[in-house]
Design a protein around this motif. Structure first.
Motif, mmCIF file in Angstrom:
data_model
loop_
_atom_site.group_PDB
_atom_site.id
_atom_site.type_symbol
_atom_site.label_atom_id
_atom_site.label_comp_id
_atom_site.label_asym_id
_atom_site.label_seq_id
_atom_site.Cartn_x
_atom_site.Cartn_y
_atom_site.Cartn_z
ATOM 1 N N GLY A 26 35.256 40.068 37.544
ATOM 2 C CA GLY A 26 35.127 40.929 38.721
ATOM 3 C C GLY A 26 36.412 41.077 39.511
ATOM 4 O O GLY A 26 36.599 42.053 40.236
ATOM 5 N N HIS A 27 37.317 40.092 39.372
ATOM 6 C CA HIS A 27 38.540 40.127 40.164
ATOM 7 C C HIS A 27 39.779 40.418 39.317
ATOM 8 O O HIS A 27 40.911 40.146 39.723
ATOM 9 C CB HIS A 27 38.663 38.845 40.989
ATOM 10 C CG HIS A 27 37.427 38.623 41.805
ATOM 11 N ND1 HIS A 27 37.179 39.336 42.959
ATOM 12 C CD2 HIS A 27 36.325 37.870 41.573
ATOM 13 C CE1 HIS A 27 35.982 38.992 43.413
ATOM 14 N NE2 HIS A 27 35.445 38.109 42.592
ATOM 15 N N ILE A 28 39.543 40.980 38.140
ATOM 16 C CA ILE A 28 40.656 41.540 37.367
ATOM 17 C C ILE A 28 41.010 42.868 38.030
ATOM 18 O O ILE A 28 40.131 43.587 38.521
ATOM 19 C CB ILE A 28 40.241 41.756 35.888
ATOM 20 C CG1 ILE A 28 40.058 40.394 35.195
ATOM 21 C CG2 ILE A 28 41.279 42.610 35.149
ATOM 22 C CD1 ILE A 28 39.612 40.492 33.749
ATOM 23 N N LEU A 84 39.615 47.134 49.159
ATOM 24 C CA LEU A 84 39.619 45.733 49.592
ATOM 25 C C LEU A 84 38.429 44.985 48.981
ATOM 26 O O LEU A 84 37.303 45.466 49.009
ATOM 27 C CB LEU A 84 39.562 45.664 51.118
ATOM 28 C CG LEU A 84 39.679 44.262 51.722
ATOM 29 C CD1 LEU A 84 41.052 43.652 51.424
ATOM 30 C CD2 LEU A 84 39.435 44.309 53.228
ATOM 31 N N CYS A 85 38.700 43.775 48.431
ATOM 32 C CA CYS A 85 37.646 42.985 47.775
ATOM 33 C C CYS A 85 37.265 41.795 48.657
ATOM 34 O O CYS A 85 38.070 41.315 49.444
ATOM 35 C CB CYS A 85 38.147 42.498 46.424
ATOM 36 S SG CYS A 85 36.934 41.555 45.493
ATOM 37 N N ARG A 86 36.046 41.297 48.482
ATOM 38 C CA ARG A 86 35.594 40.146 49.287
ATOM 39 C C ARG A 86 36.390 38.886 48.968
ATOM 40 O O ARG A 86 36.361 37.914 49.722
ATOM 41 C CB ARG A 86 34.094 39.907 49.103
ATOM 42 C CG ARG A 86 33.716 39.473 47.712
ATOM 43 C CD ARG A 86 32.195 39.415 47.543
ATOM 44 N NE ARG A 86 31.837 39.426 46.123
ATOM 45 C CZ ARG A 86 31.161 38.461 45.510
ATOM 46 N NH1 ARG A 86 30.749 37.416 46.179
ATOM 47 N NH2 ARG A 86 30.888 38.531 44.235
ATOM 48 N N CYS A 87 37.144 38.882 47.847
ATOM 49 C CA CYS A 87 37.958 37.709 47.516
ATOM 50 C C CYS A 87 39.261 37.700 48.311
ATOM 51 O O CYS A 87 40.011 36.728 48.267
ATOM 52 C CB CYS A 87 38.251 37.657 46.020
ATOM 53 S SG CYS A 87 39.475 38.858 45.467
ATOM 54 N N GLY A 88 39.555 38.806 49.035
ATOM 55 C CA GLY A 88 40.771 38.863 49.836
ATOM 56 C C GLY A 88 41.865 39.705 49.189
ATOM 57 O O GLY A 88 42.809 40.119 49.860
ATOM 58 N N GLY A 127 42.054 46.064 45.011
ATOM 59 C CA GLY A 127 42.089 46.683 43.689
ATOM 60 C C GLY A 127 41.278 45.969 42.624
ATOM 61 O O GLY A 127 41.388 46.282 41.438
ATOM 62 N N CYS A 128 40.433 44.961 43.005
ATOM 63 C CA CYS A 128 39.613 44.248 42.023
ATOM 64 C C CYS A 128 38.548 45.190 41.443
ATOM 65 O O CYS A 128 38.074 46.097 42.122
ATOM 66 C CB CYS A 128 38.880 43.078 42.673
ATOM 67 S SG CYS A 128 39.955 41.795 43.305
ATOM 68 N N LEU A 129 38.156 44.918 40.202
ATOM 69 C CA LEU A 129 37.110 45.709 39.540
ATOM 70 C C LEU A 129 35.839 45.754 40.391
ATOM 71 O O LEU A 129 35.222 46.800 40.570
ATOM 72 C CB LEU A 129 36.810 45.119 38.158
ATOM 73 C CG LEU A 129 35.720 45.841 37.363
ATOM 74 C CD1 LEU A 129 36.148 47.276 37.050
ATOM 75 C CD2 LEU A 129 35.390 45.091 36.070
HETATM 76 ZN ZN LIG Z 1 38.372 40.348 44.144
#
Ligand SMILES: [Zn+2]
Length: 374
Positions: free
Chosen positions: A221-223, A233-237, A240-242
Motif C-alpha cells: 500500500g505504501h509503494i 497525502l497518505c496516512r503513513c505521512g 504518492g502512496c498507492l
Molecule cells: Zn503511505
C-alpha cells in the motif's frame, strides 16, 4: 493421510517404502491418539477385505478469529478448516485490546458450548489483526488505526484464558493462507491483494506464507504509485502512496469531492454497481494504478496467480480490467505467459479459514505430531 483418501496398511507400506512392522507401529500410535480412525466399511484390495484408515478431522478443534477495523468474526473449526459455528459482531478494533479480546474470549467459549465441545479439545487459536504483527512475538507493531494495541501481548492474554497456543498474524497474511488452502493448492506462488479501505498483500511462495525478516513482507500500500499521484497525502505521512490514490478510503473521498454520497469502500462498490459513470471511471483508473505496482511485483516475484480480495474486489470487472491492462502491458512476456488474475472466490470467510489453517499446519507438522505421541 490428510488428503481425505482412506488407505490400507499395504497402501501405506507402498507409499512410504517403510517396513510393514514400522507402519503398523506408527498406525497404532496414531489410532491411539485418534489422529486417524478406521474408515467406514472395509476396502477391497483384490483379495480379502482390508481395514482402511483416514485422517480424523474431528480429532481436535481450532478457534479462529478475523478482527477487522469495524467488524470481528470468531469461529470454531475442525482440522479440515471446516467452520462448525461462527459469530460476528460490529465491534471496532479502535475500542482497544481489552474490550475486543474479552469479546473474543466470550465468543469462543459461547461457540464451544453451542457445538457441545470444551476447551480441552482445542489445539490452538489463530487470530488475524488489521495491522503489522511481529512474527516472533505475535504482538502488533505501531498499527496506525489500532489505538492501545501497540506491543500488546495478544498471545499472552488469549493463551492465559483459553489454555491453548495462540498464533497471531496480520489479516492479509491469513487471507493469503486461506485462499491458498481453499482454491490455490495447485499454485506454488501466489499474491493475494486486499483492496479495502487500505491496500495490502500476502505472498505465498513454494506453497508457504512469506513473512520476510520481521513479518512486514507484502505491505504494497505504501509503494509509490504513478507520477500523476505524486502529491496525494497518505496516512503513513508520505505522499504518492498507492493506498493514497487507489485505496477504498481515497476513492470514497474523491467521490465525495464530486458531490456523491460515499464514506467507505462499500459505498464505492455500491455506486459502481449502480452504474454511476464517475465511480466506474475512478475505479477503473484505480485498477490501472494498482496494476502498475503489481506489474513490478510480477517481474520481481513471478507469481502464478494474483487473487484480488477485500471490499473493493466486489467492484468486479471494472477494477479487474484496469489491473489486467497495466499488468499485461508492463510485465515481461515470460512472467505473464500463464499468469491468472482473478477475484477471491471465498469472499468474507477467507480470513477465518486462513487463521484456522495457521493453527492446523502448526498442530499437524511432523514434529508436533511426534511430540503428541510421546
Ligand atoms: Zn503511505
Amino acid at each position: 493421510m490428510r488428503d481425505g483418501h482412506a488407505r490400507t496398511r499395504s497402501d501405506l507400506v507402498k507409499l512410504t517404502g517403510l517396513a510393514r512392522s514400522t507402519v503398523t507401529l506408527r498406525l497404532e500410535a496414531l489410532l491411539d491418539r485418534r489422529w486417524i480412525v478406521p474408515a467406514e466399511g472395509p476396502v477391497s484390495s483384490g483379495g480379502r477385505p482390508a481395514t482402511a484408515f483416514t485422517f480424523n478431522t474431528g480429532a481436535r478443534l481450532v478457534l479462529a478469529a478475523d478482527l477487522g477495523v469495524m467488524h470481528a468474526r470468531a469461529a470454531v473449526t475442525d482440522l479440515g478448516a471446516r467452520v462448525l459455528a461462527e459469530r460476528r459482531a460490529g465491534i471496532a478494533i479502535a475500542e482497544g485490546p481489552e474490550k475486543v479480546l474479552d469479546w473474543l474470549i466470550e465468543a469462543f467459549t459461547g461457540l464451544l458450548a453451542e457445538t457441545g465441545h470444551t476447551l480441552a479439545e482445542v489445539c490452538g487459536v489463530g487470530v488475524g489483526l488489521p495491522g503489522p504483527v511481529s512474527h516472533g512475538t505475535g504482538r502488533p507493531v505501531s498499527p496506525p488505526i489500532m489505538p492501545g494495541w501497540d506491543g500488546f501481548d495478544v498471545p499472552g492474554r488469549l493463551g492465559a484464558r483459553l489454555g491453548a497456543p495462540v498464533l497471531v498474524d496480520n489479516d492479509v497474511n491469513i487471507m493469503a493462507v486461506g485462499e491458498h488452502w481453499s482454491t490455490g493448492r495447485g499454485t506454488a506462488h501466489m499474491i493475494f491483494v486486499k483492496l479495502g479501505t487500505g491496500i495490502g498483500s500476502g505472498l505465498i511462495t513454494e506453497h508457504r506464507l512469506h513473512r520476510g525478516a520481521q513479518g512486514a513482507a507484502g505491505d504494497i500500500g505504501h509503494i509509490r504509485a504513478s507520477a500523476e499521484a505524486a502529491d496525494a497525502l497518505c496516512r503513513c505521512g508520505n505522499t504518492g502512496c498507492l493506498e493514497a490514490v487507489a485505496g477504498g478510503g481515497a476513492l470514497a473521498a474523491r467521490l465525495r469531492a464530486e458531490g456523491l454520497d460515499a464514506d467507505t469502500a462499500w459505498d464505492v462498490v455500491r455506486l459502481v454497481r449502480a452504474g454511476d459513470r464517475t465511480a466506474v471511471t475512478l475505479v477503473r483508473q484505480a485498477g490501472r494504478e494498482i496494476g502498475q505496482v503489481l506489474a513490478s511485483l510480477v517481474n520481481f516475484f513471478n507469481p502464478g496467480v494474483i487473487v484480488i480480495g477485500g471490499e473493493l474486489a466486489d467492484a468486479g470487472e471494472h477494477l479487474l480490467a484496469g489491473v489486467r491492462e497495466s499488468v499485461y502491458s508492463r510485465s515481461l512476456p515470460l512472467a505473464t505467459a500463464h499468469l491468472n488474475i482473478r477475484v477471491s472466490e471465498l469472499g468474507e470467510q477467507v480470513g477465518i479459514i486462513g487463521a484456522a489453517v495457521l493453527v492446523i499446519e502448526e498442530t499437524l507438522s511432523p514434529d508436533a505430531v511426534d511430540r503428541s505421541l510421546t
